[in-house]
Design an enzyme around this catalytic site. Structure first.
Site, PDB file in Angstrom:
ATOM      1  N   CYS A 104       0.832  -1.203   0.000  1.00  0.00           N
ATOM      2  CA  CYS A 104       0.000   0.000   0.000  1.00  0.00           C
ATOM      3  C   CYS A 104       0.866   1.251   0.000  1.00  0.00           C
ATOM      4  CB  CYS A 104      -0.930   0.015   1.208  1.00  0.00           C
ATOM      5  SG  CYS A 104      -1.977   1.489   1.274  1.00  0.00           S
ATOM      6  N   GLY A 205      -1.379  -4.740 -11.554  1.00  0.00           N
ATOM      7  CA  GLY A 205      -1.120  -3.383 -12.022  1.00  0.00           C
ATOM      8  C   GLY A 205      -1.503  -3.173 -13.467  1.00  0.00           C
TER       9      GLY A 205
END
Length: 341
Positions: A104, A205
């Site tokens: 994160c 991603g």
């Protein structure tokens, strides 16, 4: 069908995984994505701070009632003892896999040296992984980024630490901590990690289309892909990718009537899970995602966000989709869709 993937004793039905997203991957969303073809969904992050375990938010995040196995719960923190305790707590409350967040990029997480900030301290990474793996009998997985910044990409080193600690799968987002969600994900680092370790590697991603999923799997050699923002308002992306990986062909876009049905079922689940007051507010962002780019959606969203009851919200959604259905069976966009990272 896409290849199955195994994490510890759990054999997933495919290699498509829902990324943990704060404020998004609650139980209703995880269940929906699993019903739409995801092989696994990781819960939104749970703090390792035991002072928070009694909070309503934490209790909701630990609610896995009726959820399809395996149940993967993500924990975050920077203290090995607290992380081990958090792992035990969540296993006692139904977690079948513990996922550790070292990916994160949010400032409020990194400022307490948790999330991707941990990538700057490999010794501490090892201590946390050793503590958590030693604390529970269920598989432990890890999510990281490629490194702290573009000059410090240490994903291969961290992956080797994870493998030595007994971590049983590793998810990698193809950006550094410094990149946040800007620019484009890169997959060379993920390929290097896959070549360096023998545990399953999950690529994450910018995977927003079936073609991109196949390209990333081929380029990295990864065992699975993890889909995050591209599933927001589009949970059927999992069946689309699954079908494309299996056949090389695209499924047709979902019909307006199906999207309407999926959204209304999702809203009912949110109202039931959170109660009307909170459910109504959580639902707003989901409705925005489902309707993004559709004819007349900007005006609809503005009006919808003013509504104060679940009945009003549901009526507005029904009216919007009934009107949309008059234009044809398939989706009709009045503006180009943005690429979803």
């Amino acid at each position: 069908m896409p290849a199955a993937m195994q994490i510890g004793p759990h054999i997933l039905k495919n290699n498509l995984i829902v990324a943990p997203m704060a404020g998004v991957t609650d139980r209703p969303f995880r269940q929906l994505c699993k019903s739409m073809g995801a092989g696994m969904a990781v819960s939104e992050m749970v703090s390792s701070n035991s002072l928070l375990w009694g909070s309503e938010k934490t209790r909701r995040r630990a609610n896995h009632e009726g959820e399809v196995d395996p149940i993967s719960v993500q924990i975050a923190g920077a203290d090995p003892v607290m992380m081990a305790e958090a792992a035990r707590y969540n296993v006692a409350h139904g977690a079948q896999i513990i996922d550790i967040n070292m990916g994160c990029p949010a400032k409020k997480i990194c400022n307490v040296m948790a999330g991707s900030a941990l990538l700057t301290d490999e010794a501490l990474v090892g201590k946390i992984l050793d503590a958590v793996v030693g604390a529970v009998s269920v598989p432990v997985t890890l999510k990281i980024r490629t490194g702290w910044d573009t000059q410090h990409k240490n994903a291969v080193s961290v992956a080797r630490i994870a493998e030595r600690a007994g971590v049983q799968a590793l998810a990698i987002h193809g950006r550094t901590r410094a990149c946040a969600y800007m620019g484009h994900a890169e997959y060379d680092t993920i390929a290097a990690v896959k070549a360096a370790v023998n545990i399953p590697v999950i690529a994450n991603g910018d995977i927003a289309t079936p073609e991109k999923a196949r390209q990333v799997l081929e380029h990295t050699g990864a065992d699975a892909v993890m889909i995050g923002r591209a599933a927001q308002g589009r949970p059927w992306i999992f069946r689309e990718i699954s079908h494309y990986l299996a056949t090389g062909n695209h499924l047709p876009l979902p019909e307006v009537t199906e999207i309407h049905r999926v959204l209304t079922n999702h809203l009912h689940e949110l109202y039931n899970f959170y109660g009307e007051y909170s459910g109504l507010r959580v639902a707003r962002k989901h409705i925005s995602w489902y309707t993004k780019g559709l004819m007349g959606s900007a005006t609809f969203r503005h009006a919808m966000n003013q509504l104060q009851t679940a009945d009003q919200q549901m009526s507005a959604v029904n009216e919007f989709f009934n009107e949309l259905a008059g234009y044809g069976r398939r989706l009709t966009y009045d503006e180009p869709e943005e690429l979803v990272a």
